[in-house]
Write an enzyme that holds these catalytic residues in place. Structure first.
Site, PDB file in Angstrom:
ATOM      1  N   ASP A 268     -10.234   2.925   1.829  1.00 34.97           N
ATOM      2  CA  ASP A 268     -10.751   2.504   3.145  1.00 34.97           C
ATOM      3  C   ASP A 268     -11.504   3.158   4.021  1.00 34.97           C
ATOM      4  O   ASP A 268     -12.537   2.870   4.585  1.00 34.97           O
ATOM      5  CB  ASP A 268      -9.444   1.924   3.995  1.00 34.97           C
ATOM      6  CG  ASP A 268      -8.760   0.943   3.520  1.00 34.97           C
ATOM      7  OD1 ASP A 268      -9.431   0.151   2.797  1.00 34.97           O
ATOM      8  OD2 ASP A 268      -7.364   0.863   3.607  1.00 34.97           O
TER       9      ASP A 268
ATOM     10  N   LYS B 275       0.873  -1.242  -0.121  1.00 34.04           N
ATOM     11  CA  LYS B 275       0.141   0.009  -0.064  1.00 34.04           C
ATOM     12  C   LYS B 275       0.927   1.000  -0.070  1.00 34.04           C
ATOM     13  O   LYS B 275       0.320   2.326  -0.245  1.00 34.04           O
ATOM     14  CB  LYS B 275      -0.996  -0.002   1.256  1.00 34.04           C
ATOM     15  CG  LYS B 275      -2.114  -1.094   1.209  1.00 34.04           C
ATOM     16  CD  LYS B 275      -3.015  -0.775   2.284  1.00 34.04           C
ATOM     17  CE  LYS B 275      -4.146  -1.740   2.148  1.00 34.04           C
ATOM     18  NZ  LYS B 275      -5.266  -1.490   3.107  1.00 34.04           N
TER      19      LYS B 275
END
Ligand code: ATR
Length: 279
Positions: A102, A66
């Site tokens: 997210d 990420k």
């Protein structure tokens, strides 16, 4: 056209994302594939080359890439840049743009069952200050709630979150003990650490003796579906929110960025739960 989508990460063999995005493609009436592109750090440049050559429409990025993915992007969304993490890449005319879905995915997942929960009078307690917490913190702050306090084992990690703040949302950094003492003040409590995850299902990050029945307790851990914290909260009469819903809604947002299709996915929450239970 048939969409070419996928996921990079390591390990990802048990990922639920292919199932989720296959449901979305069906629901949207679109042709396409969502494939796993697994590779360790050494293999990553080749995996990405493969995705470039294949001209994928977009892909998700999970642990441990990420952060490193940022070096391979042509463009990055402002929030993802501030968070320093990307979990969704969109192919825009051959250029790769990175996003973080997210936090907004979490917010969507909580607003669906509790539409009036987040407003300028809402007090939130975030438990944990890791990568997952960062995105959720930023998204909650952007909802312009009243307070988002953070409790974490190491306070300095939580203090770094203050740089992610916008508007006049108030944040105090607390120990778990301090948070336990003032639990009744919160409308929403969000558990973002791995505490309580299988196989340590008996573990619980805080004690809920001071919990109010009016509080929503949310845990982003989804294995088990109902963590020890959520069971405890439910027994005390509070409302609970399960972690797998976040998984679904961050996927919904990624899918929206790839296909411009805004899907109603609420009915898939229970189906995902069944899938997780192995039914
Ligand atoms: P993720 O990206 O999944 O959020 P992470 O960045 O490693 O994972 O963050 C882990 C979070 O869980 C941190 O808040 C960590 O607390 P510290 O910052 O004090 O390390 C928390 N955490 C993990 N295991 C824990 C435990 N056994 N007790 C308390 N907190 C724990």
């Amino acid at each position: 056209m048939a969409y070419k989508l996928g996921l990079i990460g390591h390990p990802i063999g048990h990922s639920l994302s292919p199932w989720i995005h296959d449901q979305f493609l069906d629901l949207a009436g679109l042709e396409g594939e969502y494939k796993l592109y697994e590779g360790d750090h050494q293999a990553l440049p080749n995996v990405l080359k493969q995705l470039k050559e294949k001209a994928v429409d977009g892909f998700n990025v999970t642990v441990p890439y990420k952060q490193v993915i940022v070096d391979y992007l042509d463009d990055i969304d402002e929030d993802a840049k501030i968070l320093g993490a990307v979990n969704t890449v969109v192919n825009v005319d051959g250029r790769w743009k990175g996003y973080s879905t997210d936090g907004e995915g979490y917010v969507r997942s909580i607003v669906e069952p509790f539409p009036n929960l987040l407003n300028n009078n809402t007090s939130v307690l975030l438990l944990g200050a890791g990568g997952a917490a960062r995105g959720i913190y930023r998204a909650l702050v952007q909802q312009q709630v009243k307070t988002v306090d953070i409790a974490n084992r190491s306070k300095d990690k939580a203090e770094a979150f203050l740089a992610l703040r916008t508007g006049d949302v108030k944040t105090s950094v607390l120990s778990y003990h301090e948070a336990e003492a003032q639990l009744a003040e919160y409308d929403l409590i969000v558990q973002t650490t791995s505490v309580g995850m299988k196989p340590h299902v008996e573990d619980q990050i805080i004690q809920l003796d001071n919990l109010s029945k009016d509080t929503v307790v949310s845990d982003i851990v989804y294995q088990p579906i109902t963590t020890s914290l959520l069971k405890d909260a439910k027994q005390r009469g509070a409302k609970i929110h399960h972690g797998h819903a976040m998984l679904l809604y961050q996927g919904q947002l990624a899918f929206e960025k790839w296909t411009n299709k805004n899907l109603d996915v609420a009915h898939l929450v229970d189906r995902l739960e069944n899938k997780l239970r192995g039914e």
